[in-house]
Scaffold this motif. Structure first.
Motif, PDB file in Angstrom:
ATOM      1  N   LYS A 225       3.333   9.635 -14.981  1.00 62.51           N
ATOM      2  CA  LYS A 225       4.436   9.027 -14.228  1.00 62.51           C
ATOM      3  C   LYS A 225       4.506   9.592 -12.807  1.00 62.51           C
ATOM      4  N   ILE A 226       4.171  10.857 -12.629  1.00 65.02           N
ATOM      5  CA  ILE A 226       4.123  11.448 -11.285  1.00 65.02           C
ATOM      6  C   ILE A 226       3.077  10.723 -10.444  1.00 65.02           C
ATOM      7  N   LEU A 227       1.900  10.489 -11.046  1.00 63.41           N
ATOM      8  CA  LEU A 227       0.832   9.783 -10.338  1.00 63.41           C
ATOM      9  C   LEU A 227       1.239   8.349  -9.993  1.00 63.41           C
ATOM     10  N   ILE A 228       1.872   7.667 -10.943  1.00 57.10           N
ATOM     11  CA  ILE A 228       2.302   6.280 -10.706  1.00 57.10           C
ATOM     12  C   ILE A 228       3.366   6.226  -9.609  1.00 57.10           C
ATOM     13  N   THR A 229       4.307   7.155  -9.682  1.00 60.17           N
ATOM     14  CA  THR A 229       5.385   7.192  -8.689  1.00 60.17           C
ATOM     15  C   THR A 229       4.840   7.417  -7.286  1.00 60.17           C
ATOM     16  N   MET A 230       3.935   8.381  -7.151  1.00 58.58           N
ATOM     17  CA  MET A 230       3.348   8.654  -5.839  1.00 58.58           C
ATOM     18  C   MET A 230       2.427   7.511  -5.400  1.00 58.58           C
ATOM     19  N   PHE A 231       1.787   6.862  -6.351  1.00 56.10           N
ATOM     20  CA  PHE A 231       0.956   5.691  -6.069  1.00 56.10           C
ATOM     21  C   PHE A 231       1.806   4.600  -5.405  1.00 56.10           C
ATOM     22  N   ILE A 232       2.957   4.309  -6.002  1.00 54.10           N
ATOM     23  CA  ILE A 232       3.851   3.283  -5.449  1.00 54.10           C
ATOM     24  C   ILE A 232       4.380   3.716  -4.082  1.00 54.10           C
ATOM     25  N   SER A 233       4.768   4.967  -3.980  1.00 54.68           N
ATOM     26  CA  SER A 233       5.297   5.486  -2.710  1.00 54.68           C
ATOM     27  C   SER A 233       4.254   5.383  -1.597  1.00 54.68           C
ATOM     28  N   GLY A 234       3.015   5.746  -1.906  1.00 51.28           N
ATOM     29  CA  GLY A 234       1.938   5.657  -0.919  1.00 51.28           C
ATOM     30  C   GLY A 234       1.669   4.223  -0.502  1.00 51.28           C
ATOM     31  N   ALA A 235       1.695   3.306  -1.478  1.00 57.97           N
ATOM     32  CA  ALA A 235       1.474   1.890  -1.170  1.00 57.97           C
ATOM     33  C   ALA A 235       2.556   1.363  -0.235  1.00 57.97           C
ATOM     34  N   LEU A 236       3.797   1.725  -0.498  1.00 59.78           N
ATOM     35  CA  LEU A 236       4.917   1.263   0.338  1.00 59.78           C
ATOM     36  C   LEU A 236       4.836   1.831   1.751  1.00 59.78           C
ATOM     37  N   SER A 237       4.492   3.112   1.858  1.00 57.55           N
ATOM     38  CA  SER A 237       4.418   3.725   3.189  1.00 57.55           C
ATOM     39  C   SER A 237       3.259   3.141   3.996  1.00 57.55           C
TER      40      SER A 237
END
Length: 371
Positions: free
Chosen positions: A237-249
């Protein structure tokens, strides 16, 4: 009754730093000899109550909505991601490179390709601290902060070197092709990028409120050890969360370059920067998608309104930068207090569990001795 009380306290948390920032700003305005109420009235009217003003405000809010959501999803999971600024800068830079390097492509495909590259770069940048945190327990706040400086030096080197436009009078890359630009709509500043940001907002709202992932992110943020004990894969979930955050940024940076800047310059992200603006609106919106959207529009309205101050008053538009800085100060204080509170809560929980284990072991030993 408890629900109403909770909503009231949350509103107080949001309103207090705004009132404090505007109060201090009002004192500075009075020292210059102007009426702060008149100044604030002009800013609000010109940015939110005229057609051109509201369209420009929504245009400026577009990337901030995305960076605010990028911050919100990580903070909800108790991940203090300070790398959204770096992701936005990298996303904008490499979207720009694709924008001026490829020629003759149909506009719709060129725009999509630029956005995809921006998103991918943002994801790759975010996965570095994500892996370090998930598998090696490295503090993500330190890693993401340090990586931002790496990004600054990297894009500076590339902008001054191989990608520099020699015809420009300052350090800048080549301008992107017209096929890669978001065109203005309605004869105003707003572009399709705003509607893309709005679509992403709706998707994130559904993720936060209606999906299992949103529930798990919230649970991990409140108590990661309990979440793991109930079977949630916290690392994943940490990886998925940061994945989404990186995509948005990355999307925020790419869209901002294609709808506003059209070429990468060393001051591309502005001051304090798209990522830091996103942190402010996320804190202001209490890491809630609806709150982020509202705060982003409010924050963009300040920027739009500031451009009219020099026309109608003797106050320079820098007063808005001061108010923004005060908001950041008051909200960052809240962030630090939250971080300290979470750390103390974890220590307290560990201590309580240790006492409980010791007590149970003591009781077992006593029973054995009685036997």
């Amino acid at each position: 009754m408890k629900l109403l009380r909770s909503i009231f306290y949350k509103l107080i948390e949001v309103i207090t730093p705004i009132l404090a920032a505007f109060s201090v700003g009002g004192i500075l305005i009075m020292l210059v000899g102007e009426n702060p109420f008149s100044i604030y009235k002009i800013m609000i009217e010109k940015s939110l109550f005229t057609v051109s003003g509201i369209l420009k405000t929504l245009h400026l809010a577009s990337p901030i909505i995305l960076t605010g959501l990028a911050i919100a999803i990580t903070f909800k999971a108790n991940i203090f991601n300070m790398g959204v600024e770096g992701g936005a800068v990298l996303g904008g830079f490499f979207a720009g490179v694709i924008g001026f390097s490829i020629k003759g492509m149909l506009s719709v495909f060129h725009i999509i390709l630029c956005l995809i590259v921006g998103v991918l770069v943002g994801i790759l940048f975010a996965l570095i601290p994500a892996i370090l945190k998930a598998y090696y327990k490295v503090d993500e706040m330190v890693v993401t902060l340090m990586l931002n400086y790496v990004v600054v030096e990297l894009v500076k080197y590339l902008s001054e070197g191989v990608f520099r436009d020699p015809s420009s009078g300052y350090v800048a890359t080549y301008a992107i092709n017209k096929n890669a630009m978001f065109n203005k709509l309605f004869g105003a500043n707003i572009t399709v990028f705003f509607f893309i940001s709005l679509l992403v907002f709706m998707v994130m709202l559904i993720i936060f409120k209606k999906t299992k992932l949103g529930f798990e992110i919230n649970a991990i943020g409140k108590n990661p050890e309990f979440a793991e004990a109930t079977g949630m894969e916290v690392r994943k979930k940490i990886l998925i969360t940061m994945f989404i955050s990186g995509a948005l940024s990355g999307l925020a940076g790419a869209g901002y370059l294609m709808s506003e800047k059209y070429r990468f310059t060393l001051d591309f992200s502005g001051n304090p920067g798209l990522g830091w603006d996103g942190m402010l609106v996320s804190l202001l919106g209490n890491h809630n998608p609806l709150g982020v959207l509202t705060a982003a529009i409010f924050y963009a309205a300040l920027k739009t309104g500031s451009e009219y101050l020099g026309i109608y008053t003797n106050i320079p538009k820098d007063i808005v930068a001061i108010i923004q800085g005060l908001l950041i100060l008051f909200l960052s204080t809240k962030l630090v207090v939250t971080k300290i509170g979470i750390s103390r809560s974890k220590k307290k929980n560990k201590f309580s569990r240790a006492l409980s284990i010791e007590s149970s072991l003591g009781g077992t030993c006593k029973n054995e001795s009685n036997k």
